[in-house]
Scaffold this motif. Sequence first.
Motif, PDB file in Angstrom:
ATOM      1  N   GLY A 136      19.678   8.068  11.971  1.00 50.40           N
ATOM      2  CA  GLY A 136      18.229   8.093  12.020  1.00 50.40           C
ATOM      3  C   GLY A 136      17.649   8.805  13.221  1.00 50.40           C
ATOM      4  O   GLY A 136      16.468   8.642  13.528  1.00 50.40           O
ATOM      5  N   CYS A 137      18.454   9.620  13.909  1.00 48.79           N
ATOM      6  CA  CYS A 137      18.001  10.317  15.114  1.00 48.79           C
ATOM      7  C   CYS A 137      17.789  11.810  14.823  1.00 48.79           C
ATOM      8  O   CYS A 137      18.201  12.323  13.788  1.00 48.79           O
ATOM      9  N   LYS A 138      17.137  12.502  15.775  1.00 49.55           N
ATOM     10  CA  LYS A 138      16.961  13.934  15.636  1.00 49.55           C
ATOM     11  C   LYS A 138      18.305  14.651  15.814  1.00 49.55           C
ATOM     12  O   LYS A 138      19.201  14.155  16.469  1.00 49.55           O
ATOM     13  N   PHE A 139      18.403  15.833  15.198  1.00 50.78           N
ATOM     14  CA  PHE A 139      19.638  16.604  15.289  1.00 50.78           C
ATOM     15  C   PHE A 139      19.752  17.301  16.639  1.00 50.78           C
ATOM     16  O   PHE A 139      18.762  17.762  17.203  1.00 50.78           O
ATOM     17  N   GLN A 140      20.975  17.362  17.144  1.00 51.33           N
ATOM     18  CA  GLN A 140      21.322  18.152  18.316  1.00 51.33           C
ATOM     19  C   GLN A 140      22.173  19.345  17.862  1.00 51.33           C
ATOM     20  O   GLN A 140      22.746  19.322  16.764  1.00 51.33           O
ATOM     21  N   ILE A 141      22.260  20.377  18.692  1.00 51.63           N
ATOM     22  CA  ILE A 141      22.995  21.586  18.305  1.00 51.63           C
ATOM     23  C   ILE A 141      24.446  21.274  17.949  1.00 51.63           C
ATOM     24  O   ILE A 141      24.987  21.803  16.968  1.00 51.63           O
ATOM     25  N   ALA A 142      25.088  20.387  18.710  1.00 49.88           N
ATOM     26  CA  ALA A 142      26.498  20.051  18.448  1.00 49.88           C
ATOM     27  C   ALA A 142      26.666  19.414  17.077  1.00 49.88           C
ATOM     28  O   ALA A 142      27.646  19.683  16.372  1.00 49.88           O
ATOM     29  N   GLN A 143      25.706  18.582  16.677  1.00 42.36           N
ATOM     30  CA  GLN A 143      25.786  17.932  15.366  1.00 42.36           C
ATOM     31  C   GLN A 143      25.597  18.938  14.243  1.00 42.36           C
ATOM     32  O   GLN A 143      26.263  18.863  13.209  1.00 42.36           O
ATOM     33  N   VAL A 144      24.684  19.886  14.437  1.00 46.41           N
ATOM     34  CA  VAL A 144      24.461  20.932  13.435  1.00 46.41           C
ATOM     35  C   VAL A 144      25.713  21.792  13.282  1.00 46.41           C
ATOM     36  O   VAL A 144      26.110  22.150  12.169  1.00 46.41           O
ATOM     37  N   LYS A 145      26.360  22.105  14.404  1.00 50.73           N
ATOM     38  CA  LYS A 145      27.583  22.909  14.359  1.00 50.73           C
ATOM     39  C   LYS A 145      28.674  22.188  13.562  1.00 50.73           C
ATOM     40  O   LYS A 145      29.379  22.798  12.763  1.00 50.73           O
ATOM     41  N   ARG A 146      28.800  20.860  13.776  1.00 50.47           N
ATOM     42  CA  ARG A 146      29.809  20.089  13.024  1.00 50.47           C
ATOM     43  C   ARG A 146      29.531  20.138  11.523  1.00 50.47           C
ATOM     44  O   ARG A 146      30.464  20.243  10.713  1.00 50.47           O
ATOM     45  N   LEU A 147      28.261  20.042  11.143  1.00 49.31           N
ATOM     46  CA  LEU A 147      27.902  20.092   9.723  1.00 49.31           C
ATOM     47  C   LEU A 147      28.249  21.470   9.133  1.00 49.31           C
ATOM     48  O   LEU A 147      28.747  21.558   8.002  1.00 49.31           O
ATOM     49  N   LEU A 148      27.983  22.515   9.901  1.00 50.44           N
ATOM     50  CA  LEU A 148      28.292  23.864   9.424  1.00 50.44           C
ATOM     51  C   LEU A 148      29.791  24.066   9.219  1.00 50.44           C
ATOM     52  O   LEU A 148      30.227  24.643   8.225  1.00 50.44           O
ATOM     53  N   VAL A 149      30.597  23.552  10.165  1.00 52.91           N
ATOM     54  CA  VAL A 149      32.046  23.651  10.057  1.00 52.91           C
ATOM     55  C   VAL A 149      32.536  22.840   8.859  1.00 52.91           C
ATOM     56  O   VAL A 149      33.387  23.300   8.075  1.00 52.91           O
ATOM     57  N   ARG A 150      31.997  21.639   8.704  1.00 57.03           N
ATOM     58  CA  ARG A 150      32.399  20.762   7.605  1.00 57.03           C
ATOM     59  C   ARG A 150      32.066  21.391   6.244  1.00 57.03           C
ATOM     60  O   ARG A 150      32.803  21.207   5.276  1.00 57.03           O
ATOM     61  N   ALA A 151      30.956  22.127   6.189  1.00 62.51           N
ATOM     62  CA  ALA A 151      30.526  22.749   4.930  1.00 62.51           C
ATOM     63  C   ALA A 151      31.186  24.109   4.700  1.00 62.51           C
ATOM     64  O   ALA A 151      30.927  24.756   3.687  1.00 62.51           O
ATOM     65  N   GLY A 152      32.022  24.530   5.666  1.00 63.47           N
ATOM     66  CA  GLY A 152      32.698  25.814   5.531  1.00 63.47           C
ATOM     67  C   GLY A 152      31.798  27.000   5.817  1.00 63.47           C
ATOM     68  O   GLY A 152      32.098  28.136   5.429  1.00 63.47           O
ATOM     69  N   LEU A 153      30.672  26.760   6.496  1.00 63.87           N
ATOM     70  CA  LEU A 153      29.730  27.818   6.832  1.00 63.87           C
ATOM     71  C   LEU A 153      30.000  28.422   8.199  1.00 63.87           C
ATOM     72  O   LEU A 153      29.364  29.397   8.592  1.00 63.87           O
ATOM     73  N   MET A 154      30.921  27.800   8.941  1.00 62.10           N
ATOM     74  CA  MET A 154      31.286  28.289  10.285  1.00 62.10           C
ATOM     75  C   MET A 154      32.728  27.870  10.547  1.00 62.10           C
ATOM     76  O   MET A 154      33.138  26.788  10.173  1.00 62.10           O
TER      77      MET A 154
END
Length: 225
Positions: A206-224
């Motif tokens: 329930g918190c705002k996103f940080q850059i590190a969290q966005v990067k993890r999502l991108l890696v998990r989705a195969g986008l990075m």
Amino acid sequence: MTKTYIAYLRQSTMKQQISGLGVEAQREIIHNHVKNKPILAEYIETESGKKSNRPQLLAALEMCRKTNSILIVAKLDRLSRNVAFTSKLLESDVEIVFCDFPQANRLILHIISSIAEYEAGLISQRTKQSLQAKKARGVQLGKSENLMNKFEQAVQHSIITNKAKATNNPNNMRAIALLRSLSIQGKSLSEMTCLLNEQGFVTSKGCKFQIAQVKRLLVRAGLMS
């Protein structure tokens, strides 16, 4: 006029009630969402999300009416996994806010509730099928040695489970859908993070996103990589 809130927290099992982990996590999400706004009361229910018999929820709704407060729930599935029940609540005279999707309108909430009910049915079906398969193999269920034969296996299983939860988390799935589009547009990590937060997306806590969290999502989705 300052908004006031009534918090509703639900735990599915007595085990969660004893540990307090389910409730503590929900309480943290709610307090992060309201920040300094007053929470007048907190109601805790121990009941399955598929059942509609909720005395604590009814009490919370009544308190909302008396104090002209907003009912706040950490996550949509903490309110109910029953579509008909959720729809009835959403049409009531009490305003309800879900920390995991605060910008959603009633139509979107109905859709998400339908998905939650469908997922609950799948989990129940898979559990039954797994138990039947174990019985067919001659496994004696209910014994501790069958639940954890080796510490290393338990740790590995926990890692896999946590990764699966993160991947299937509704907040992460919604964020990844937007990130796919932003990635195609060539947006930077910083720009993606700002856009997610501007659009009201929140993390699984329930918190705002940080850059590190966005990067993890991108890696998990195969986008990075």
